[in-house]
Design an enzyme around this catalytic site. Structure first.
Site, PDB file in Angstrom:
ATOM      1  N   GLU A 176     148.927 -58.133  35.366  1.00 24.37           N
ATOM      2  CA  GLU A 176     148.124 -59.183  35.761  1.00 24.37           C
ATOM      3  C   GLU A 176     147.325 -59.860  34.450  1.00 24.37           C
ATOM      4  OE1 GLU A 176     144.552 -59.210  37.766  1.00 24.37           O
ATOM      5  OE2 GLU A 176     144.044 -61.797  37.492  1.00 24.37           O
TER       6      GLU A 176
ATOM      7  N   ARG B 122     147.563 -43.424  40.296  1.00 25.49           N
ATOM      8  CA  ARG B 122     147.178 -44.300  38.783  1.00 25.49           C
ATOM      9  C   ARG B 122     146.972 -42.968  37.933  1.00 25.49           C
ATOM     10  NH1 ARG B 122     145.133 -49.177  39.962  1.00 25.49           N
ATOM     11  NH2 ARG B 122     144.645 -49.752  37.867  1.00 25.49           N
TER      12      ARG B 122
ATOM     13  N   LYS C 161     140.862 -52.686  32.695  1.00 26.12           N
ATOM     14  CA  LYS C 161     141.115 -53.923  32.085  1.00 26.12           C
ATOM     15  C   LYS C 161     139.818 -54.573  31.810  1.00 26.12           C
ATOM     16  CE  LYS C 161     146.043 -55.551  32.947  1.00 26.12           C
ATOM     17  NZ  LYS C 161     145.362 -56.822  34.260  1.00 26.12           N
TER      18      LYS C 161
HETATM   19  P1  ATP Z   1     143.563 -52.789  35.369  1.00 28.68           P
HETATM   20  O1  ATP Z   1     141.923 -52.681  36.420  1.00 28.68           O
HETATM   21  O2  ATP Z   1     143.581 -52.383  34.406  1.00 28.68           O
HETATM   22  O3  ATP Z   1     143.217 -54.002  35.505  1.00 28.68           O
HETATM   23  P2  ATP Z   1     145.104 -52.742  37.226  1.00 28.68           P
HETATM   24  O4  ATP Z   1     145.784 -52.069  38.465  1.00 28.68           O
HETATM   25  O5  ATP Z   1     145.029 -54.264  38.123  1.00 28.68           O
HETATM   26  O6  ATP Z   1     144.234 -52.489  36.463  1.00 28.68           O
HETATM   27  P3  ATP Z   1     147.838 -54.586  36.080  1.00 28.68           P
HETATM   28  O7  ATP Z   1     147.742 -55.214  35.494  1.00 28.68           O
HETATM   29  O8  ATP Z   1     147.461 -55.147  37.910  1.00 28.68           O
HETATM   30  O9  ATP Z   1     146.339 -53.882  36.763  1.00 28.68           O
HETATM   31  O10 ATP Z   1     148.811 -53.983  36.449  1.00 28.68           O
HETATM   32  C1  ATP Z   1     149.591 -54.134  36.433  1.00 28.68           C
HETATM   33  C2  ATP Z   1     150.726 -52.012  36.886  1.00 28.68           C
HETATM   34  O11 ATP Z   1     150.633 -51.180  36.222  1.00 28.68           O
HETATM   35  C3  ATP Z   1     150.345 -52.649  38.319  1.00 28.68           C
HETATM   36  O12 ATP Z   1     151.388 -51.996  38.970  1.00 28.68           O
HETATM   37  C4  ATP Z   1     149.516 -50.705  38.510  1.00 28.68           C
HETATM   38  O13 ATP Z   1     149.725 -50.210  39.422  1.00 28.68           O
HETATM   39  C5  ATP Z   1     150.098 -49.916  37.147  1.00 28.68           C
HETATM   40  N1  ATP Z   1     148.973 -49.520  37.000  1.00 28.68           N
HETATM   41  C6  ATP Z   1     147.000 -50.306  36.553  1.00 28.68           C
HETATM   42  N2  ATP Z   1     146.920 -49.270  36.100  1.00 28.68           N
HETATM   43  C7  ATP Z   1     147.164 -47.482  36.204  1.00 28.68           C
HETATM   44  C8  ATP Z   1     147.553 -46.437  35.898  1.00 28.68           C
HETATM   45  N3  ATP Z   1     146.370 -46.453  35.574  1.00 28.68           N
HETATM   46  N4  ATP Z   1     148.078 -45.815  35.889  1.00 28.68           N
HETATM   47  C9  ATP Z   1     149.046 -45.992  36.564  1.00 28.68           C
HETATM   48  N5  ATP Z   1     149.921 -47.558  36.834  1.00 28.68           N
HETATM   49  C10 ATP Z   1     148.825 -48.025  36.665  1.00 28.68           C
HETATM   50 MG    MG Z   2     144.985 -56.063  39.169  1.00 29.41          MG
END
Ligand code: ATP
Ligand code: MG
Length: 560
Positions: free
Chosen positions: A35, A262, A272
């Site tokens: 995202e 994760r 983020k």
């Molecule tokens: P954040 O809370 O940091 O925004 P998110 O999962 O909402 O994390 P996304 O942009 O939706 O962020 O993530 C893109 C991809 O990266 C998704 O497939 C997510 O599952 C993966 N991802 C995000 N954070 C992690 C992590 N800490 N370890 C492994 N994969 C991750």
């Molecule tokens: Mg997200």
């Protein structure tokens, strides 16, 4: 099991099984779906390495899909930063795609859902909807709007689309089952009204599809074979599948969602939204602040793509939540820089040494290799003169036998230069040593082959010639958080654990060859650590970041 299958991670095992069950290898397709609401962090690197790694292993395409369904939080700046980071890691996506490109298709499918009596417009407040959801141990309550007629729902959804409702006034919900044991199945929201300009669709749409509705259908549109996400989505899988049931046709591939844990890292946070808080509150100077766990921060800090990929490999793919020790990441960068960084001399905390028997005004340019232990680095000349700097901590008036550095009456070797002996020192009124007087052995030049040069001397010190030294600003970083799990306290938030001393700015004296160093260049400052030239450097003003010290002083500090 063959050697090959033993080393597969559990996602690869799933894929192997699918291939064995008849899925064509040419059907394999993956995606990385960020995202664009912030910069990528080291947790995302796990997902990037996993998805693009699968692409490489199976020679299959990997899409970069921006999951951009929330205009309130998403920006073009983030899209650009994400692309830059993935490219820097060395991965190539097959297609750059956006969920927002599918808004029309999602809308059309939604109309079909409404016509099938599987979606309805709910006019209750979000609070009412929440309380009606029930709990995992008690069933939910039907909304009073649940049984509107198809015509009414079509008309109201049309109004939603046309902007005739305020934000929060109405939502479109899927009509599934308010007593389902999976809470996600209790009439989840499909669409909400958001009257904000979207970074790509502008004001074309004021209704935006929710994550669950968007994600699986985007996977389907792109014909993603394996949609890999993190564990918190495991309970969403049933809904993912229900949504797919509504649209999949038999001639097309049906995507499969699978989950992995994760990546969490000690001494930092990985979200983020929270990283944005650090940026906005001024705790750090930006997303790419070298203390941040972002990919851009690590890059600026001097991390290499190789080190991050190596870290991903070592930390592996897991089915259960876990925390990786940040020292593994530090090991990976030291391991890589050890093989690529030229070794130079810089004194970070200087004290002057006067070599009293070295002729005044004389200077020599001494031959020095960039790495004594590996071929191919070449070398440079380092100037030597009567006055040099060494580290303050490398001199003591008196010390025990284990102190192999400079002490009164004893000898040390200066790296690439001569053996010197400390004769006396000058102190200020507070007793601090301000100058050390030494003599040198003229015949002891390193590499000269003379008998004196071959003398065994226990200690070797780095140094720089005082009059030739180039001053540099050096930013020495410590951990951004003083707690191992800043995000894991009941009574306190991660902001309470910000380390107030995570940045120290010092002035170092560097050997003159560093004057021509370019932004991003990385060096080992001998005996001190790895340092890279920061983007704040300019003509005549060198700025270095300390990437990582050679030895870890943290463990020692903690046990003191
Ligand atoms: P954040 O809370 O940091 O925004 P998110 O999962 O909402 O994390 P996304 O942009 O939706 O962020 O993530 C893109 C991809 O990266 C998704 O497939 C997510 O599952 C993966 N991802 C995000 N954070 C992690 C992590 N800490 N370890 C492994 N994969 C991750
Ligand atoms: Mg997200």
């Amino acid at each position: 099991m063959t050697e090959e299958t033993k080393t597969l991670n559990f996602i690869e095992h799933i894929i192997e099984e699918d291939l064995a069950n008849g899925l064509g290898k040419d059907k394999l397709r993956f995606r990385f779906p960020p995202e664009p609401n912030g910069y990528l962090h080291i947790g995302h690197a796990a997902s990037i390495c996993l998805n693009f790694g699968l692409g490489e292993r199976y020679n299959a395409p990997v899409n970069l899909r921006f999951d951009d369904t929330n205009p309130a939080k998403e920006e073009q700046e983030y899209v650009d930063a994400i692309k830059k980071d993935i490219e820097w890691l060395g991965f190539k996506w097959a297609n750059e795609l956006y969920s927002s490109d599918y808004f029309q298709q999602l809308y059309d499918w939604t109309i079909d859902l409404i016509k099938d009596g599987k979606a309805y417009v709910d006019e209750q407040s979000s609070e009412e909807i929440r309380t009606q959801k029930g709990t995992p141990t008690s069933v939910g309550t039907d909304s009073p709007y649940r049984n509107r007629s198809v015509e009414e729902n079509l008309a109201l959804f049309e109004k939603m689309k046309n902007g005739e409702f305020d934000e929060g006034a109405v939502v479109l919900r899927a009509k599934i089952d308010m007593s389902h044991n999976n809470m996600h199945m209790r009439d989840p929201i499909l669409y909400r009204v958001l009257k904000k300009a979207h970074h790509r669709t502008g004001t074309d749409w004021c209704i935006f599809p929710m994550y669950d509705w968007t994600h699986g259908e985007s996977d389907y549109i792109e014909q993603i074979s394996h949609s890999i996400c993190t564990l918190e989505f495991k309970s969403h899988r049933e809904l993912y599948d229900w949504y797919l049931d509504q649209v999949v046709t038999s001639d097309k591939l049906r995507p499969k969602q699978r989950e992995f844990a994760r990546r969490n890292l000690s001494y930092t946070i990985m979200s983020k939204r929270k990283l944005l808080q650090l940026v906005e509150s001024g705790v750090v100077k930006g997303w790419d602040d070298p203390r941040m766990p972002t990919i851009s921060g690590l890059r600026r800090r001097g991390y290499t793509p190789e080190s991050i990929k190596h870290f991903s490999e070592l930390s592996g793919i897991s089915k259960r939540d876990n925390v990786t020790d940040v020292s593994l990441l530090e090991f990976c960068i030291k391991d890589h820089l050890n093989t690529i960084a030229p070794r130079v001399m810089a004194v970070l905390d200087p004290v002057k040494v006067v070599i009293t028997n070295y002729p005044e005004g004389k200077e020599e340019f001494l031959d020095a290799n960039y790495n004594d232990y590996a071929e191919g680095f070449g070398g440079r000349d380092v100037p030597f003169s009567r006055e040099i700097y060494i580290e303050k901590e490398d001199f003591r008036e008196e010390a025990n036998k284990k102190f192999f550095r400079l002490k009164l009456g004893k000898e040390v070797r200066l790296k690439n230069a001569y053996i010197i002996k400390a004769e006396s020192c000058v102190k200020d009124t507070e007793g601090n040593v301000t100058e050390i007087h030494c003599t040198y052995d003229e015949d002891s030049l390193s590499g000269s082959g003379s008998e004196a040069s071959l003398r065994k001397i226990k200690g070797t010190l780095h140094w720089v010639s005082a009059k030739h030294a180039v001053e540099a600003e050096v930013r020495v970083y410590d951990r951004l958080f003083s707690d191992e799990a800043p995000d894991n306290h009941k009574d306190k938030g991660f902001m309470d654990f910000v380390n107030p001393n995570s940045l120290e700015v010092i002035t170092a004296f560097c050997e003159p060859s560093l004057a021509s160093a370019k932004k991003g260049d990385t060096f080992q400052f001998q005996r001190k650590g790895y340092f890279c030239v920061d983007k704040d450097s300019s003509e005549g003003k060198l700025v270095f970041n300390r990437t990582v010290p050679l030895r870890d002083s943290w463990a020692k500090m903690e046990t003191k």
